[in-house]
Design an enzyme around this catalytic site. Structure first.
Site, PDB file in Angstrom:
ATOM      1  N   PHE A  14       0.823  -1.205   0.000  1.00  0.00           N
ATOM      2  CA  PHE A  14       0.000   0.000   0.000  1.00  0.00           C
ATOM      3  C   PHE A  14       0.859   1.257   0.000  1.00  0.00           C
ATOM      4  O   PHE A  14       0.550   2.238  -0.684  1.00  0.00           O
ATOM      5  CB  PHE A  14      -0.933  -0.003   1.218  1.00  0.00           C
ATOM      6  CG  PHE A  14      -1.880   1.151   1.254  1.00  0.00           C
ATOM      7  CD1 PHE A  14      -3.042   1.140   0.493  1.00  0.00           C
ATOM      8  CD2 PHE A  14      -1.612   2.270   2.025  1.00  0.00           C
ATOM      9  CE1 PHE A  14      -3.910   2.217   0.497  1.00  0.00           C
ATOM     10  CE2 PHE A  14      -2.479   3.351   2.040  1.00  0.00           C
ATOM     11  CZ  PHE A  14      -3.629   3.320   1.278  1.00  0.00           C
ATOM     12  N   ALA A  15       1.947   1.242   0.759  1.00  0.00           N
ATOM     13  CA  ALA A  15       2.844   2.398   0.777  1.00  0.00           C
ATOM     14  C   ALA A  15       3.477   2.615  -0.595  1.00  0.00           C
ATOM     15  O   ALA A  15       3.633   3.756  -1.046  1.00  0.00           O
ATOM     16  CB  ALA A  15       3.920   2.203   1.835  1.00  0.00           C
ATOM     17  N   TYR A  58      14.001  -0.217  11.578  1.00  0.00           N
ATOM     18  CA  TYR A  58      13.069   0.847  11.959  1.00  0.00           C
ATOM     19  C   TYR A  58      13.735   1.828  12.920  1.00  0.00           C
ATOM     20  O   TYR A  58      13.523   3.046  12.832  1.00  0.00           O
ATOM     21  CB  TYR A  58      11.816   0.251  12.608  1.00  0.00           C
ATOM     22  CG  TYR A  58      11.034  -0.694  11.716  1.00  0.00           C
ATOM     23  CD1 TYR A  58      11.172  -0.678  10.334  1.00  0.00           C
ATOM     24  CD2 TYR A  58      10.148  -1.617  12.278  1.00  0.00           C
ATOM     25  CE1 TYR A  58      10.454  -1.547   9.532  1.00  0.00           C
ATOM     26  CE2 TYR A  58       9.422  -2.485  11.475  1.00  0.00           C
ATOM     27  CZ  TYR A  58       9.586  -2.446  10.107  1.00  0.00           C
ATOM     28  OH  TYR A  58       8.875  -3.305   9.312  1.00  0.00           O
ATOM     29  N   LEU A  74       2.602  -0.556   8.916  1.00  0.00           N
ATOM     30  CA  LEU A  74       2.923  -1.881   9.440  1.00  0.00           C
ATOM     31  C   LEU A  74       1.656  -2.671   9.767  1.00  0.00           C
ATOM     32  O   LEU A  74       0.561  -2.112   9.814  1.00  0.00           O
ATOM     33  CB  LEU A  74       3.773  -1.738  10.709  1.00  0.00           C
ATOM     34  CG  LEU A  74       5.121  -1.029  10.540  1.00  0.00           C
ATOM     35  CD1 LEU A  74       5.775  -0.804  11.901  1.00  0.00           C
ATOM     36  CD2 LEU A  74       6.038  -1.834   9.631  1.00  0.00           C
ATOM     37  N   HIS A  79       1.229  -1.142  15.319  1.00  0.00           N
ATOM     38  CA  HIS A  79       0.972   0.294  15.188  1.00  0.00           C
ATOM     39  C   HIS A  79       1.279   1.084  16.448  1.00  0.00           C
ATOM     40  O   HIS A  79       1.931   2.132  16.405  1.00  0.00           O
ATOM     41  CB  HIS A  79      -0.480   0.531  14.763  1.00  0.00           C
ATOM     42  CG  HIS A  79      -0.758   0.158  13.348  1.00  0.00           C
ATOM     43  ND1 HIS A  79      -2.019   0.160  12.804  1.00  0.00           N
ATOM     44  CD2 HIS A  79       0.073  -0.246  12.354  1.00  0.00           C
ATOM     45  CE1 HIS A  79      -1.948  -0.208  11.540  1.00  0.00           C
ATOM     46  NE2 HIS A  79      -0.702  -0.470  11.248  1.00  0.00           N
ATOM     47  N   LYS A  97      -4.697   2.937   9.723  1.00  0.00           N
ATOM     48  CA  LYS A  97      -5.793   2.483  10.565  1.00  0.00           C
ATOM     49  C   LYS A  97      -5.862   0.955  10.543  1.00  0.00           C
ATOM     50  O   LYS A  97      -5.387   0.330   9.575  1.00  0.00           O
ATOM     51  CB  LYS A  97      -7.111   3.123  10.121  1.00  0.00           C
ATOM     52  CG  LYS A  97      -7.394   3.050   8.606  1.00  0.00           C
ATOM     53  CD  LYS A  97      -7.790   1.673   8.163  1.00  0.00           C
ATOM     54  CE  LYS A  97      -7.697   1.490   6.680  1.00  0.00           C
ATOM     55  NZ  LYS A  97      -7.673   0.055   6.303  1.00  0.00           N
ATOM     56  N   ARG A 166      -4.307  -9.561   6.427  1.00  0.00           N
ATOM     57  CA  ARG A 166      -5.725  -9.391   6.765  1.00  0.00           C
ATOM     58  C   ARG A 166      -6.390 -10.739   7.063  1.00  0.00           C
ATOM     59  O   ARG A 166      -7.499 -10.766   7.592  1.00  0.00           O
ATOM     60  CB  ARG A 166      -6.451  -8.675   5.629  1.00  0.00           C
ATOM     61  CG  ARG A 166      -5.973  -7.235   5.436  1.00  0.00           C
ATOM     62  CD  ARG A 166      -6.399  -6.654   4.102  1.00  0.00           C
ATOM     63  NE  ARG A 166      -5.869  -5.314   3.906  1.00  0.00           N
ATOM     64  CZ  ARG A 166      -4.632  -5.049   3.480  1.00  0.00           C
ATOM     65  NH1 ARG A 166      -3.801  -6.053   3.213  1.00  0.00           N
ATOM     66  NH2 ARG A 166      -4.220  -3.812   3.337  1.00  0.00           N
ATOM     67  N   ASP A 178     -10.056  -3.883   9.335  1.00  0.00           N
ATOM     68  CA  ASP A 178      -9.520  -3.392   8.062  1.00  0.00           C
ATOM     69  C   ASP A 178     -10.466  -2.412   7.376  1.00  0.00           C
ATOM     70  O   ASP A 178     -10.041  -1.337   6.926  1.00  0.00           O
ATOM     71  CB  ASP A 178      -9.230  -4.571   7.134  1.00  0.00           C
ATOM     72  CG  ASP A 178      -8.568  -4.141   5.838  1.00  0.00           C
ATOM     73  OD1 ASP A 178      -7.634  -3.311   5.909  1.00  0.00           O
ATOM     74  OD2 ASP A 178      -8.969  -4.611   4.766  1.00  0.00           O
TER      75      ASP A 178
END
Length: 322
Positions: A14-15, A58, A74, A79, A97, A166, A178
């Site tokens: 997604f990033a 990180y 992440l 998170h 989120k 997920r 999600d």
């Protein structure tokens, strides 16, 4: 204009496909660094953002003095930990989120934000999209009369992708965390109300919720929601009042899976349609974050708002009779 220098904590798909390009496209923002131990994943980002610095851990990213803000994509269970570490390092934080697994975890995030004096927020871009600002305005102005019923649906099918986070309970997967945040949060945003009673029926596979039906009573209306990661892709929100109805056909992935469109359906059957073609809500989110960071403009989606959505999610899990 001061340019906000962003670091991405983790080389998620997604990033790479959405948030990285959005940061790159936003005014006053630049992707500066990536933290990943995977050379292959790093190479994909280096192709998109020539000159990006790659940190092997990180912690190394958080120690980089040339980074102003950290974007965290992440797995859900990480998170809180890395948001806290980033704030302690003096970095602004935009975290995917759901930012927490339980609402009580927001207490530590808010305390850390205030102690460090940094901006921290959940990446809840939808409430910054003009279709949702317009929806809230129309409801408040009485365009559909007194509101009686809100319905939200969001689904996709990832049954075959068994390694997807997920689908992994240990990673905080499941449909509610999600995608449930979207119908829940946008309803709260558009109406300004919080639920009083909640009932839910949840179906699990391998410890992960894959289908849920929820009913809730808010002070002035009723709410229903269907979520699934085992049904055909679909999303819609409707707000049904005494004298009209608002329908959003692509309320969550606007201009990714379909055009951002808001229909106001009047009693005589006529329809007033508003559209926002081409608007990238991720870019809008990054620019709003930058304005808040540079100029102290209140961020449209503070942690205090996000905690309310997580409270409702917690109550859904608790309400399931199974």
């Amino acid at each position: 204009m001061r340019v906000i220098r962003w670091g991405i904590l983790g080389a998620s798909k997604f990033a790479r496909e959405h948030m990285g390009p959005a940061i790159h496209a936003a005014r006053g923002a630049r992707v500066e660094a990536l933290a990943t131990s995977s050379p292959d994943k790093a190479a994909a980002f280096e192709a998109l953002f020539p000159g990006i610095r790659v940190h092997p851990s990180y912690d190394a990213m958080l120690a980089d003095p040339q980074i102003d803000a950290i974007y965290i994509p992440l797995p859900n269970t990480l998170h809180v930990e890395w948001s806290l570490k980033a704030m302690k390092a003096g970095k602004a934080v935009l975290c995917e989120k759901p930012m927490t697994m339980e609402a009580t975890e927001f207490d530590s995030l808010i305390a850390a934000r205030d102690a460090a004096g940094v901006l921290a927020a959940e990446a809840y871009m939808v409430v910054q999209h003009p279709q949702w600002l317009r929806t809230r305005e129309l409801i408040a102005d009485g365009a559909i009369g007194p509101l009686h019923q809100v319905h939200g649906a969001f689904s996709y099918n990832n049954r075959a992708d068994v390694k997807n986070i997920r689908n992994l309970a240990e990673m905080g997967g499941g449909a509610i965390r999600d995608i449930g945040v979207y119908p829940i949060g946008t309803t709260r945003f558009a109406t300004g109300e919080e639920p009083e009673e909640i009932s839910a029926q949840i179906t699990y596979e391998n410890g992960v919720d894959v289908l849920s039906r929820t009913q809730a009573r808010f002070p002035s209306f009723h709410f229903s929601m269907l979520l699934s990661t085992r049904l055909a892709p679909y999303q819609e929100m409707t707000f049904h009042g005494e004298s009209g109805l608002l329908r959003l056909a692509y309320p969550f992935n606007a201009n990714v899976h379909g055009e951002a469109r808001l229909d106001l359906i009047r009693p005589d059957g006529s329809i007033l349609t508003e559209r926002w073609p081409g608007l990238n809500q991720y870019v809008v989110q990054v620019e709003a974050f930058g304005e808040s960071l540079r100029d102290g403009v209140p961020y449209p989606c503070p942690l205090e708002f996000s905690v309310g959505t997580q409270v409702m999610i917690d109550r859904m899990f608790a309400a399931d009779p199974g």
